[in-house]
Design a protein around this motif. Structure first.
Motif, mmCIF file in Angstrom:
data_model
loop_
_atom_site.group_PDB
_atom_site.id
_atom_site.type_symbol
_atom_site.label_atom_id
_atom_site.label_comp_id
_atom_site.label_asym_id
_atom_site.label_seq_id
_atom_site.Cartn_x
_atom_site.Cartn_y
_atom_site.Cartn_z
ATOM 1 N N ALA A 39 33.717 -7.211 2.408
ATOM 2 C CA ALA A 39 32.994 -6.102 3.027
ATOM 3 C C ALA A 39 31.740 -5.843 2.202
ATOM 4 O O ALA A 39 31.828 -5.469 1.027
ATOM 5 N N CYS A 40 30.584 -6.049 2.808
ATOM 6 C CA CYS A 40 29.314 -6.003 2.093
ATOM 7 C C CYS A 40 28.543 -4.731 2.437
ATOM 8 O O CYS A 40 28.519 -4.307 3.583
ATOM 9 N N ALA A 41 27.901 -4.157 1.423
ATOM 10 C CA ALA A 41 27.060 -2.987 1.648
ATOM 11 C C ALA A 41 25.660 -3.263 1.134
ATOM 12 O O ALA A 41 25.470 -3.859 0.073
ATOM 13 N N GLY A 42 24.668 -2.805 1.907
ATOM 14 C CA GLY A 42 23.274 -2.931 1.510
ATOM 15 C C GLY A 42 22.469 -1.852 2.211
ATOM 16 O O GLY A 42 22.964 -1.175 3.107
ATOM 17 N N VAL A 65 31.984 -8.895 6.635
ATOM 18 C CA VAL A 65 31.431 -7.816 7.451
ATOM 19 C C VAL A 65 30.421 -7.052 6.603
ATOM 20 O O VAL A 65 30.435 -7.117 5.374
ATOM 21 N N GLY A 66 29.530 -6.333 7.284
ATOM 22 C CA GLY A 66 28.499 -5.609 6.557
ATOM 23 C C GLY A 66 28.330 -4.193 7.056
ATOM 24 O O GLY A 66 28.623 -3.895 8.219
ATOM 25 N N GLN A 67 27.862 -3.338 6.162
ATOM 26 C CA GLN A 67 27.605 -1.955 6.514
ATOM 27 C C GLN A 67 26.352 -1.497 5.783
ATOM 28 O O GLN A 67 26.211 -1.716 4.576
ATOM 29 N N VAL A 68 25.421 -0.884 6.519
ATOM 30 C CA VAL A 68 24.218 -0.333 5.916
ATOM 31 C C VAL A 68 24.565 1.025 5.321
ATOM 32 O O VAL A 68 25.029 1.921 6.041
ATOM 33 N N LEU A 69 24.373 1.167 4.006
ATOM 34 C CA LEU A 69 24.807 2.379 3.317
ATOM 35 C C LEU A 69 23.794 2.799 2.266
ATOM 36 O O LEU A 69 23.162 1.952 1.623
ATOM 37 N N ASP A 70 23.699 4.092 2.061
ATOM 38 C CA ASP A 70 22.970 4.642 0.928
ATOM 39 C C ASP A 70 24.014 5.105 -0.071
ATOM 40 O O ASP A 70 24.618 6.175 0.094
ATOM 41 N N LEU A 71 24.252 4.319 -1.120
ATOM 42 C CA LEU A 71 25.293 4.643 -2.080
ATOM 43 C C LEU A 71 24.881 5.740 -3.049
ATOM 44 O O LEU A 71 25.656 6.105 -3.936
ATOM 45 N N LEU A 72 23.684 6.286 -2.867
ATOM 46 C CA LEU A 72 23.325 7.500 -3.590
ATOM 47 C C LEU A 72 23.926 8.734 -2.926
ATOM 48 O O LEU A 72 23.857 9.831 -3.464
ATOM 49 N N ASP A 73 24.538 8.537 -1.782
ATOM 50 C CA ASP A 73 25.257 9.588 -1.074
ATOM 51 C C ASP A 73 26.745 9.432 -1.396
ATOM 52 O O ASP A 73 27.375 8.461 -0.963
ATOM 53 N N PRO A 74 27.329 10.342 -2.162
ATOM 54 C CA PRO A 74 28.735 10.165 -2.549
ATOM 55 C C PRO A 74 29.684 10.135 -1.364
ATOM 56 O O PRO A 74 30.684 9.401 -1.385
ATOM 57 N N GLN A 75 29.385 10.902 -0.316
ATOM 58 C CA GLN A 75 30.264 10.901 0.843
ATOM 59 C C GLN A 75 30.232 9.552 1.552
ATOM 60 O O GLN A 75 31.256 9.078 2.063
ATOM 61 N N ALA A 76 29.061 8.919 1.559
ATOM 62 C CA ALA A 76 28.954 7.600 2.180
ATOM 63 C C ALA A 76 29.841 6.591 1.456
ATOM 64 O O ALA A 76 30.477 5.741 2.093
ATOM 65 N N ALA A 77 29.889 6.676 0.127
ATOM 66 C CA ALA A 77 30.733 5.761 -0.645
ATOM 67 C C ALA A 77 32.217 6.004 -0.348
ATOM 68 O O ALA A 77 32.993 5.055 -0.168
ATOM 69 N N ASP A 82 37.229 4.403 2.778
ATOM 70 C CA ASP A 82 38.204 4.744 3.819
ATOM 71 C C ASP A 82 38.116 3.770 4.989
ATOM 72 O O ASP A 82 39.147 3.335 5.536
ATOM 73 N N HIS A 83 36.888 3.419 5.367
ATOM 74 C CA HIS A 83 36.687 2.516 6.506
ATOM 75 C C HIS A 83 37.238 1.123 6.202
ATOM 76 O O HIS A 83 37.929 0.525 7.042
ATOM 77 N N VAL A 84 36.924 0.610 5.007
ATOM 78 C CA VAL A 84 37.390 -0.738 4.656
ATOM 79 C C VAL A 84 38.913 -0.785 4.630
ATOM 80 O O VAL A 84 39.535 -1.713 5.172
ATOM 81 N N GLU A 85 39.537 0.230 4.032
ATOM 82 C CA GLU A 85 40.996 0.229 3.944
ATOM 83 C C GLU A 85 41.620 0.371 5.331
ATOM 84 O O GLU A 85 42.610 -0.309 5.644
ATOM 85 N N ALA A 86 41.066 1.244 6.157
ATOM 86 C CA ALA A 86 41.615 1.434 7.497
ATOM 87 C C ALA A 86 41.432 0.189 8.363
ATOM 88 O O ALA A 86 42.319 -0.192 9.135
ATOM 89 N N GLU A 87 40.286 -0.456 8.220
ATOM 90 C CA GLU A 87 39.964 -1.623 9.064
ATOM 91 C C GLU A 87 40.730 -2.872 8.640
ATOM 92 O O GLU A 87 41.147 -3.671 9.492
ATOM 93 N N HIS A 88 40.927 -3.033 7.336
ATOM 94 C CA HIS A 88 41.474 -4.295 6.833
ATOM 95 C C HIS A 88 42.821 -4.153 6.137
ATOM 96 O O HIS A 88 43.397 -5.150 5.706
ATOM 97 N N GLY A 89 43.312 -2.936 5.990
ATOM 98 C CA GLY A 89 44.658 -2.726 5.475
ATOM 99 C C GLY A 89 44.778 -2.487 3.991
ATOM 100 O O GLY A 89 45.810 -1.999 3.524
ATOM 101 N N SER A 90 43.755 -2.835 3.227
ATOM 102 C CA SER A 90 43.799 -2.617 1.784
ATOM 103 C C SER A 90 42.395 -2.785 1.220
ATOM 104 O O SER A 90 41.482 -3.251 1.906
ATOM 105 N N VAL A 91 42.247 -2.384 -0.028
ATOM 106 C CA VAL A 91 41.041 -2.693 -0.796
ATOM 107 C C VAL A 91 41.522 -3.268 -2.118
ATOM 108 O O VAL A 91 42.175 -2.584 -2.908
#
Length: 252
Positions: A39-42, A65-77, A82-91
């Protein structure tokens, strides 16, 4: 095994922050080739799409898979975890490759705006991702967190104070994360299964850089392919052995 190729990370799910740079391309490709779901973020959607396309071409059948994210936003992180774990079952892993560099010729030429930039890039994004993924990683039976640091963090030069200071702060934060992993396992009286490690480099080099400067020696530099392989191999070593360690990929 796919077409006779070992896939030691089959079933593992690894998140890669700052995935669209040269180190990210190599790391995502290596993890995918080992069988991991990546799971990639950029921050740039075009660069993220290019990464996903390049990985799928290089590794047929890759789950990336990829997700556009601003990791300066703590809620986004937190939401990403939560999304990765829900989508793929684990992190099962978090690789922090968010980078940046600012420096000067002399100590007195340092611009504190450089510190602000580096603190955001190198420290704040690490804080947000590790806080966001902490609990999910502890739910994994075999989790790894990898952070890239620099040799200069332990021996800063005058003009590199901001960069070295930010890297040193990132190292301290990672060691605190390692202590959290250790403490949780001890409190539960269970074997440790999560590890946070610091990968120490001087600088990174790519094949394109070598081709552009065929006479350059790049002494002490770490090839992005070697960094990627080191990250992929972390799951082959016991968590208790790795946790809180500095793994040097350049001469000390």
């Amino acid at each position: 095994m796919i077409a006779g190729i070992p896939r030691p990370l089959n079933g593992r799910v690894v998140a890669v922050a700052g995935a669209t740079g040269a180190a990210g391309h190599a790391t995502v490709r290596s993890l995918a080739a080992a069988g991991a779901t990546v799971a990639c973020a950029g921050t740039d959607p075009r660069r993220l799409d290019a990464l996903l396309d390049a990985t799928r071409r290089a590794v047929p059948g890759a789950t990336v898979v990829g997700q556009v994210l601003d990791l300066l936003d703590p809620q986004a992180a937190h939401d990403w975890s939560d999304h990765v774990e829900a989508e793929h079952g684990s992190v099962d892993g978090l690789v922090h490759l968010v980078g940046g560099w600012r420096g000067s010729k002399k100590f007195t030429d340092i611009q504190l705006s450089d510190w602000d930039f580096l603190h955001d890039q190198l420290v704040r994004t690490l804080q947000h991702t590790t806080l966001g993924f902490h609990d999910a990683l502890l739910r994994s039976p075999n989790a790894r967190v990898a952070v890239v640091s620099a040799a200069g963090a332990a021996k800063p030069t005058a003009g590199n104070a901001a960069y070295a200071g930010a890297k040193a702060a990132a190292e301290a934060w990672t060691l605190a994360l390692a202590d959290s992993f250790r403490s949780v396992s001890a409190a539960a009286e269970q074997p440790q299964h999560a590890a946070a490690v610091i990968l120490v480099i001087k600088a990174l080099v790519t094949q394109q850089m070598r081709e552009a400067k065929p006479n350059a020696k790049f002494a002490g530099f770490t090839d992005v392919a070697d960094l990627a392989q080191t990250i992929t191999d972390l799951w082959n070593r016991p968590a208790a052995e790795l946790n809180g360690q500095h793994l040097w990929l350049t001469p000390r």
